[in-house]
Design a protein around this motif. Sequence first.
Motif, PDB file in Angstrom:
ATOM      1  N   PRO A  72      -9.791 -51.580 -25.763  1.00 19.71           N
ATOM      2  CA  PRO A  72      -9.981 -51.141 -24.877  1.00 19.71           C
ATOM      3  C   PRO A  72      -9.620 -52.335 -23.853  1.00 19.71           C
ATOM      4  N   GLU A  73      -8.272 -52.480 -24.547  1.00 19.09           N
ATOM      5  CA  GLU A  73      -7.150 -52.991 -23.539  1.00 19.09           C
ATOM      6  C   GLU A  73      -6.197 -51.743 -23.312  1.00 19.09           C
ATOM      7  N   GLY A  74      -5.833 -50.852 -24.065  1.00 12.54           N
ATOM      8  CA  GLY A  74      -5.140 -49.930 -23.533  1.00 12.54           C
ATOM      9  C   GLY A  74      -4.254 -49.756 -23.995  1.00 12.54           C
ATOM     10  N   ALA A  75      -4.058 -49.547 -26.056  1.00  8.79           N
ATOM     11  CA  ALA A  75      -3.241 -49.574 -26.990  1.00  8.79           C
ATOM     12  C   ALA A  75      -3.464 -48.495 -27.723  1.00  8.79           C
ATOM     13  N   VAL A  76      -2.824 -47.560 -27.467  1.00  9.82           N
ATOM     14  CA  VAL A  76      -3.137 -46.370 -28.968  1.00  9.82           C
ATOM     15  C   VAL A  76      -3.104 -46.535 -30.202  1.00  9.82           C
TER      16      VAL A  76
ATOM     17  N   GLY B 174      -4.588 -45.368 -37.785  1.00  7.03           N
ATOM     18  CA  GLY B 174      -4.418 -46.746 -38.205  1.00  7.03           C
ATOM     19  C   GLY B 174      -2.811 -47.571 -37.704  1.00  7.03           C
ATOM     20  N   GLN B 175      -1.746 -46.340 -37.201  1.00  7.17           N
ATOM     21  CA  GLN B 175      -0.529 -47.306 -37.004  1.00  7.17           C
ATOM     22  C   GLN B 175      -0.752 -46.909 -35.197  1.00  7.17           C
ATOM     23  N   PRO B 176      -0.008 -49.197 -35.156  1.00  3.91           N
ATOM     24  CA  PRO B 176      -0.128 -49.089 -33.201  1.00  3.91           C
ATOM     25  C   PRO B 176       1.318 -47.993 -32.851  1.00  3.91           C
ATOM     26  N   ILE B 177       1.079 -46.867 -32.031  1.00  3.33           N
ATOM     27  CA  ILE B 177       2.147 -46.734 -31.349  1.00  3.33           C
ATOM     28  C   ILE B 177       1.952 -46.553 -29.940  1.00  3.33           C
ATOM     29  N   ASP B 178       4.155 -46.672 -29.348  1.00  2.70           N
ATOM     30  CA  ASP B 178       3.762 -46.420 -27.865  1.00  2.70           C
ATOM     31  C   ASP B 178       3.481 -45.459 -27.466  1.00  2.70           C
ATOM     32  N   MET B 179       3.469 -45.410 -26.593  1.00  2.00           N
ATOM     33  CA  MET B 179       2.715 -44.168 -25.390  1.00  2.00           C
ATOM     34  C   MET B 179       3.992 -43.086 -25.311  1.00  2.00           C
TER      35      MET B 179
ATOM     36  N   LEU C 153       3.523 -40.761 -28.547  1.00  2.00           N
ATOM     37  CA  LEU C 153       3.063 -40.435 -28.793  1.00  2.00           C
ATOM     38  C   LEU C 153       2.922 -39.149 -29.378  1.00  2.00           C
ATOM     39  N   GLY C 154       3.354 -37.902 -27.987  1.00  2.00           N
ATOM     40  CA  GLY C 154       3.248 -36.439 -28.746  1.00  2.00           C
ATOM     41  C   GLY C 154       4.081 -36.041 -29.689  1.00  2.00           C
ATOM     42  N   GLY C 155       5.206 -37.188 -29.380  1.00  2.00           N
ATOM     43  CA  GLY C 155       6.327 -35.760 -30.527  1.00  2.00           C
ATOM     44  C   GLY C 155       6.127 -36.509 -31.928  1.00  2.00           C
ATOM     45  N   ALA C 156       4.949 -37.548 -32.380  1.00  2.47           N
ATOM     46  CA  ALA C 156       4.724 -38.164 -33.127  1.00  2.47           C
ATOM     47  C   ALA C 156       3.628 -37.463 -33.807  1.00  2.47           C
ATOM     48  N   VAL C 157       2.440 -36.879 -33.260  1.00  2.00           N
ATOM     49  CA  VAL C 157       1.380 -36.401 -33.373  1.00  2.00           C
ATOM     50  C   VAL C 157       1.836 -35.136 -33.628  1.00  2.00           C
ATOM     51  N   ALA C 158       2.032 -34.469 -32.635  1.00  2.00           N
ATOM     52  CA  ALA C 158       3.192 -32.480 -33.127  1.00  2.00           C
ATOM     53  C   ALA C 158       3.505 -32.782 -34.433  1.00  2.00           C
TER      54      ALA C 158
ATOM     55  N   MET D  34      -4.097 -37.324 -23.553  1.00  2.00           N
ATOM     56  CA  MET D  34      -4.192 -35.778 -23.886  1.00  2.00           C
ATOM     57  C   MET D  34      -3.110 -34.925 -23.188  1.00  2.00           C
ATOM     58  N   ASP D  35      -2.918 -35.586 -21.765  1.00  2.00           N
ATOM     59  CA  ASP D  35      -1.740 -35.055 -21.471  1.00  2.00           C
ATOM     60  C   ASP D  35       0.010 -34.951 -22.198  1.00  2.00           C
ATOM     61  N   ARG D  36       0.166 -36.103 -22.569  1.00  2.00           N
ATOM     62  CA  ARG D  36       1.133 -36.345 -23.510  1.00  2.00           C
ATOM     63  C   ARG D  36       0.709 -34.774 -25.299  1.00  2.00           C
ATOM     64  N   LEU D  37      -0.095 -35.178 -24.913  1.00  2.00           N
ATOM     65  CA  LEU D  37      -0.437 -34.488 -26.880  1.00  2.00           C
ATOM     66  C   LEU D  37      -0.138 -32.557 -25.974  1.00  2.00           C
ATOM     67  N   ARG D  38      -0.518 -32.530 -24.792  1.00  2.00           N
ATOM     68  CA  ARG D  38      -0.607 -30.953 -24.535  1.00  2.00           C
ATOM     69  C   ARG D  38       0.536 -30.351 -24.396  1.00  2.00           C
ATOM     70  N   GLU D  39       1.724 -31.433 -23.575  1.00  2.00           N
ATOM     71  CA  GLU D  39       3.269 -31.385 -23.524  1.00  2.00           C
ATOM     72  C   GLU D  39       3.742 -31.380 -24.374  1.00  2.00           C
ATOM     73  N   ALA D  40       3.012 -31.696 -25.800  1.00  2.00           N
ATOM     74  CA  ALA D  40       3.563 -31.454 -27.566  1.00  2.00           C
ATOM     75  C   ALA D  40       3.122 -30.441 -28.343  1.00  2.00           C
ATOM     76  N   GLY D  41       2.567 -29.823 -27.281  1.00  2.00           N
ATOM     77  CA  GLY D  41       2.504 -28.447 -27.524  1.00  2.00           C
ATOM     78  C   GLY D  41       0.924 -28.540 -28.975  1.00  2.00           C
ATOM     79  N   VAL D  42      -0.472 -29.914 -28.942  1.00  2.00           N
ATOM     80  CA  VAL D  42      -0.749 -29.319 -29.547  1.00  2.00           C
ATOM     81  C   VAL D  42      -2.149 -28.982 -28.652  1.00  2.00           C
ATOM     82  N   ASP D  43      -2.836 -27.869 -29.246  1.00  2.00           N
ATOM     83  CA  ASP D  43      -3.374 -27.254 -28.163  1.00  2.00           C
ATOM     84  C   ASP D  43      -5.155 -27.856 -28.556  1.00  2.00           C
TER      85      ASP D  43
END
Length: 135
Positions: free
Chosen positions: A68-72, A76-81, A84-89, A115-124
Amino acid sequence: MRRRRTSANNDESNEINLTPMLDVVFIMLIFFIVTTSFIKESGIEIQRPESSAATPRPDAQVLVAITPEGAVWVDGQPIDMHRLGGAVADLVSDDGSVVIQADRDATTGILIEVMDRLREAGVDQVAVAASRSAS
């Protein structure tokens, strides 16, 4: 008074053979390892919104949670926005998917940015998690 004679053969017959018991324990261990289901957790407590159209997604490889505070959080690990895209990809294979678990009190802007960061990283394959409503 009589003395009892003990022979080496008598001592060997009194030993308990543990080999069958160890075999059974080993087989049970293999059975429990094979039948265990591993549940992925996001690492934080999320109050998901309810939906009557929610369907299970068993092929999810990575869970992204938004507090709710906007942390991602990623698996199980906090990550900087910004990372995000590169780490998930890096965590997702070609046919894997990502499930975003956004708290019901999280802002929509954070959800869209994730969602935008994931799509930019190539996660479809990206899905948003919801709890199934009781109706």
